[in-house]
Design a protein around this motif. Sequence first.
Motif, PDB file in Angstrom:
ATOM      1  N   ILE A  34       0.855  -1.186   0.000  1.00  0.00           N
ATOM      2  CA  ILE A  34       0.000   0.000   0.000  1.00  0.00           C
ATOM      3  C   ILE A  34       0.888   1.232   0.000  1.00  0.00           C
ATOM      4  CG2 ILE A  34      -1.739   1.319   1.270  1.00  0.00           C
ATOM      5  CD1 ILE A  34      -2.754  -1.312   2.420  1.00  0.00           C
ATOM      6  N   VAL A  35       0.772   2.039  -1.036  1.00  0.00           N
ATOM      7  CA  VAL A  35       1.489   3.305  -1.126  1.00  0.00           C
ATOM      8  C   VAL A  35       0.491   4.429  -0.878  1.00  0.00           C
ATOM      9  CG1 VAL A  35       2.852   4.841  -2.589  1.00  0.00           C
ATOM     10  CG2 VAL A  35       3.186   2.369  -2.737  1.00  0.00           C
ATOM     11  N   VAL A  36       0.780   5.248   0.128  1.00  0.00           N
ATOM     12  CA  VAL A  36      -0.117   6.341   0.500  1.00  0.00           C
ATOM     13  C   VAL A  36       0.505   7.644   0.014  1.00  0.00           C
ATOM     14  CG1 VAL A  36      -1.429   7.429   2.345  1.00  0.00           C
ATOM     15  CG2 VAL A  36      -0.776   5.015   2.537  1.00  0.00           C
ATOM     16  N   VAL A  37      -0.219   8.366  -0.841  1.00  0.00           N
ATOM     17  CA  VAL A  37       0.308   9.528  -1.544  1.00  0.00           C
ATOM     18  C   VAL A  37      -0.556  10.750  -1.242  1.00  0.00           C
ATOM     19  CG1 VAL A  37       1.104  10.392  -3.781  1.00  0.00           C
ATOM     20  CG2 VAL A  37       0.897   7.923  -3.410  1.00  0.00           C
ATOM     21  N   ARG A  38       0.063  11.901  -1.016  1.00  0.00           N
ATOM     22  CA  ARG A  38      -0.671  13.146  -0.838  1.00  0.00           C
ATOM     23  C   ARG A  38      -1.454  13.458  -2.118  1.00  0.00           C
ATOM     24  NH1 ARG A  38       1.237  17.587   2.167  1.00  0.00           N
ATOM     25  NH2 ARG A  38       2.575  16.087   3.238  1.00  0.00           N
ATOM     26  N   ASP A  39      -2.643  13.959  -1.966  1.00  0.00           N
ATOM     27  CA  ASP A  39      -3.507  14.216  -3.121  1.00  0.00           C
ATOM     28  C   ASP A  39      -2.907  15.219  -4.092  1.00  0.00           C
ATOM     29  OD1 ASP A  39      -3.776  16.271  -1.255  1.00  0.00           O
ATOM     30  OD2 ASP A  39      -5.863  16.679  -1.790  1.00  0.00           O
ATOM     31  N   THR A  40      -2.026  16.114  -3.621  1.00  0.00           N
ATOM     32  CA  THR A  40      -1.450  17.155  -4.475  1.00  0.00           C
ATOM     33  C   THR A  40      -0.120  16.761  -5.112  1.00  0.00           C
ATOM     34  OG1 THR A  40      -0.400  18.110  -2.500  1.00  0.00           O
ATOM     35  CG2 THR A  40      -2.559  19.002  -3.144  1.00  0.00           C
ATOM     36  N   ASP A  41       0.347  15.559  -4.861  1.00  0.00           N
ATOM     37  CA  ASP A  41       1.676  15.127  -5.302  1.00  0.00           C
ATOM     38  C   ASP A  41       1.595  14.562  -6.724  1.00  0.00           C
ATOM     39  OD1 ASP A  41       4.219  14.148  -5.608  1.00  0.00           O
ATOM     40  OD2 ASP A  41       4.186  12.845  -3.841  1.00  0.00           O
ATOM     41  N   ARG A  42       1.562  15.434  -7.708  1.00  0.00           N
ATOM     42  CA  ARG A  42       1.349  15.015  -9.103  1.00  0.00           C
ATOM     43  C   ARG A  42       2.451  14.103  -9.622  1.00  0.00           C
ATOM     44  NH1 ARG A  42      -0.889  20.212 -12.558  1.00  0.00           N
ATOM     45  NH2 ARG A  42      -2.842  20.528 -11.398  1.00  0.00           N
ATOM     46  N   ASN A  43       3.708  14.431  -9.321  1.00  0.00           N
ATOM     47  CA  ASN A  43       4.821  13.631  -9.855  1.00  0.00           C
ATOM     48  C   ASN A  43       4.737  12.175  -9.402  1.00  0.00           C
ATOM     49  OD1 ASN A  43       5.909  15.804 -11.197  1.00  0.00           O
ATOM     50  ND2 ASN A  43       7.373  16.315  -9.574  1.00  0.00           N
ATOM     51  N   THR A  44       4.402  11.967  -8.140  1.00  0.00           N
ATOM     52  CA  THR A  44       4.309  10.593  -7.640  1.00  0.00           C
ATOM     53  C   THR A  44       3.133   9.862  -8.268  1.00  0.00           C
ATOM     54  OG1 THR A  44       5.353  11.246  -5.555  1.00  0.00           O
ATOM     55  CG2 THR A  44       4.132   9.171  -5.566  1.00  0.00           C
ATOM     56  N   TRP A  45       2.007  10.543  -8.399  1.00  0.00           N
ATOM     57  CA  TRP A  45       0.856   9.906  -9.037  1.00  0.00           C
ATOM     58  C   TRP A  45       1.179   9.513 -10.476  1.00  0.00           C
ATOM     59  CZ3 TRP A  45      -2.735   7.691  -6.456  1.00  0.00           C
ATOM     60  CH2 TRP A  45      -3.167   8.205  -5.228  1.00  0.00           C
ATOM     61  N   GLU A  46       1.890  10.370 -11.205  1.00  0.00           N
ATOM     62  CA  GLU A  46       2.267  10.050 -12.586  1.00  0.00           C
ATOM     63  C   GLU A  46       3.211   8.854 -12.626  1.00  0.00           C
ATOM     64  OE1 GLU A  46       3.897  13.602 -14.188  1.00  0.00           O
ATOM     65  OE2 GLU A  46       1.964  14.660 -14.242  1.00  0.00           O
ATOM     66  N   PHE A  47       4.165   8.804 -11.692  1.00  0.00           N
ATOM     67  CA  PHE A  47       5.071   7.657 -11.632  1.00  0.00           C
ATOM     68  C   PHE A  47       4.299   6.361 -11.384  1.00  0.00           C
ATOM     69  CE2 PHE A  47       6.997   4.859  -8.409  1.00  0.00           C
ATOM     70  CZ  PHE A  47       7.955   4.230  -9.206  1.00  0.00           C
ATOM     71  N   LEU A  48       3.362   6.384 -10.437  1.00  0.00           N
ATOM     72  CA  LEU A  48       2.623   5.175 -10.085  1.00  0.00           C
ATOM     73  C   LEU A  48       1.725   4.700 -11.229  1.00  0.00           C
ATOM     74  CD1 LEU A  48       1.732   6.072  -6.399  1.00  0.00           C
ATOM     75  CD2 LEU A  48       3.268   4.250  -7.153  1.00  0.00           C
ATOM     76  N   GLU A  49       1.341   5.590 -12.097  1.00  0.00           N
ATOM     77  CA  GLU A  49       0.503   5.206 -13.233  1.00  0.00           C
ATOM     78  C   GLU A  49       1.296   4.520 -14.344  1.00  0.00           C
ATOM     79  OE1 GLU A  49      -1.367   8.766 -14.502  1.00  0.00           O
ATOM     80  OE2 GLU A  49      -2.715   8.903 -12.764  1.00  0.00           O
ATOM     81  N   THR A  50       2.634   4.733 -14.357  1.00  0.00           N
ATOM     82  CA  THR A  50       3.395   4.263 -15.520  1.00  0.00           C
ATOM     83  C   THR A  50       4.579   3.356 -15.197  1.00  0.00           C
ATOM     84  OG1 THR A  50       4.793   6.253 -15.434  1.00  0.00           O
ATOM     85  CG2 THR A  50       2.802   6.362 -16.793  1.00  0.00           C
ATOM     86  N   SER A  51       5.088   3.366 -13.982  1.00  0.00           N
ATOM     87  CA  SER A  51       6.410   2.766 -13.748  1.00  0.00           C
ATOM     88  C   SER A  51       6.476   1.763 -12.598  1.00  0.00           C
ATOM     89  CB  SER A  51       7.435   3.881 -13.479  1.00  0.00           C
ATOM     90  OG  SER A  51       7.446   4.811 -14.532  1.00  0.00           O
ATOM     91  N   VAL A  52       5.372   1.215 -12.168  1.00  0.00           N
ATOM     92  CA  VAL A  52       5.381   0.254 -11.068  1.00  0.00           C
ATOM     93  C   VAL A  52       5.941  -1.083 -11.557  1.00  0.00           C
ATOM     94  CG1 VAL A  52       3.920  -1.051  -9.487  1.00  0.00           C
ATOM     95  CG2 VAL A  52       3.459   1.365  -9.907  1.00  0.00           C
ATOM     96  N   PRO A  53       6.825  -1.746 -10.787  1.00  0.00           N
ATOM     97  CA  PRO A  53       7.342  -3.055 -11.193  1.00  0.00           C
ATOM     98  C   PRO A  53       6.211  -4.045 -11.443  1.00  0.00           C
ATOM     99  CG  PRO A  53       8.578  -2.213  -9.324  1.00  0.00           C
ATOM    100  CD  PRO A  53       7.417  -1.285  -9.524  1.00  0.00           C
ATOM    101  N   PRO A  54       6.270  -4.798 -12.529  1.00  0.00           N
ATOM    102  CA  PRO A  54       5.186  -5.747 -12.833  1.00  0.00           C
ATOM    103  C   PRO A  54       5.072  -6.828 -11.772  1.00  0.00           C
ATOM    104  CG  PRO A  54       7.078  -6.089 -14.281  1.00  0.00           C
ATOM    105  CD  PRO A  54       7.342  -4.822 -13.530  1.00  0.00           C
ATOM    106  N   GLY A  55       3.842  -7.233 -11.502  1.00  0.00           N
ATOM    107  CA  GLY A  55       3.591  -8.322 -10.569  1.00  0.00           C
ATOM    108  C   GLY A  55       3.517  -7.910  -9.116  1.00  0.00           C
TER     109      GLY A  55
END
Length: 325
Positions: A34-55
């Motif tokens: 579980i990764v908990v991210v601040r609602d205003t943290d755009r860079n982290t949200w963009e990373f989590l949408e595209t670059s999470v390790p598979p599986g």
Amino acid sequence: MKLTVIIPTYCRADDLRRCLAALAQQARSPDEVIVVVRDTDRNTWEFLETSVPPGLPLQTISVVAPGVVAAMNRGLEAAQGDVICFTDDDAAPHPDWLARIEQHFLADPHLGGLGGRDRIQHLPESLAGRPCTVGKLQWFGRPIGNHHLGMGAAREVDILKGVNMSFRRTAIAHRPFDTRMRGTGAQAHFELAMSLALRRDGWRLVYDPAVLVDHYPAPRHDEDQRHQFSAIARQNAVHNETLALLEHFSPVQQAIFLLYALLLGHRDAFGLAQLVRYVPQQRDLAMRQWAAAMQGRWQGIQTWWASRKRGPKAGVGGQEWGLRG
């Protein structure tokens, strides 16, 4: 046994990338991340949408309130593991991290919390991995950390460290992290409050240096900057420490602690003796550190007293919940 890993993160996408990659390489895979991210943290949200390790069994949760306590409590609300493991976004657990955690909790039904060493990168060799006291609270109220330096066998402790700590679900099911902790980011001593509360409940806390994470201390995005004095950050840290200790100690120990805090103190919370010791070298800075510590002590006493008058639930902001599952 089901293992959940919770990672609070804020504006550290590159560090989070390293942390998630390390979790993907665990010999004993996590059942839930579980990764908990601040609602205003755009860079982290963009990373989590595209670059999470598979599986990786990843769940992302948004939090609005600032501070690590709010983020960890949001993670706890969603967690379904039998053991809840916490690490920071700027840490990288070793491949056997989860396997060792599971072994400890399976072997000891009275184990409420487990901590391990965070091997700080770029730490001078003269300071790394030397015999020392780790995770203890002295009788007069001085907390000793040193979790990044521990060596040797696993042993019982009083205090865990947030970058590398795990808890049995049943130990914390109705005990979220203390929402009275002050600060907008790191919220120093939140671990002290949780650790001492579990000790009061009768759970064992253990520190095992072999439960290891590599720690790459990253810049903070709040008033509590590393290696830089901030009066507000110091007041918040001393407030949090004072509140946690007053709730843990008996009335006699409370009196001893307050005398110690006023007359002696320690390097992160000056009393009169520390002021006299450092004022010849630091002059105005020593005075500012002492003033901030005294303000933090007084504020901590005020918060403790107000909570005492409100009753037992005030310790966690009046909230209780059971972890879902």
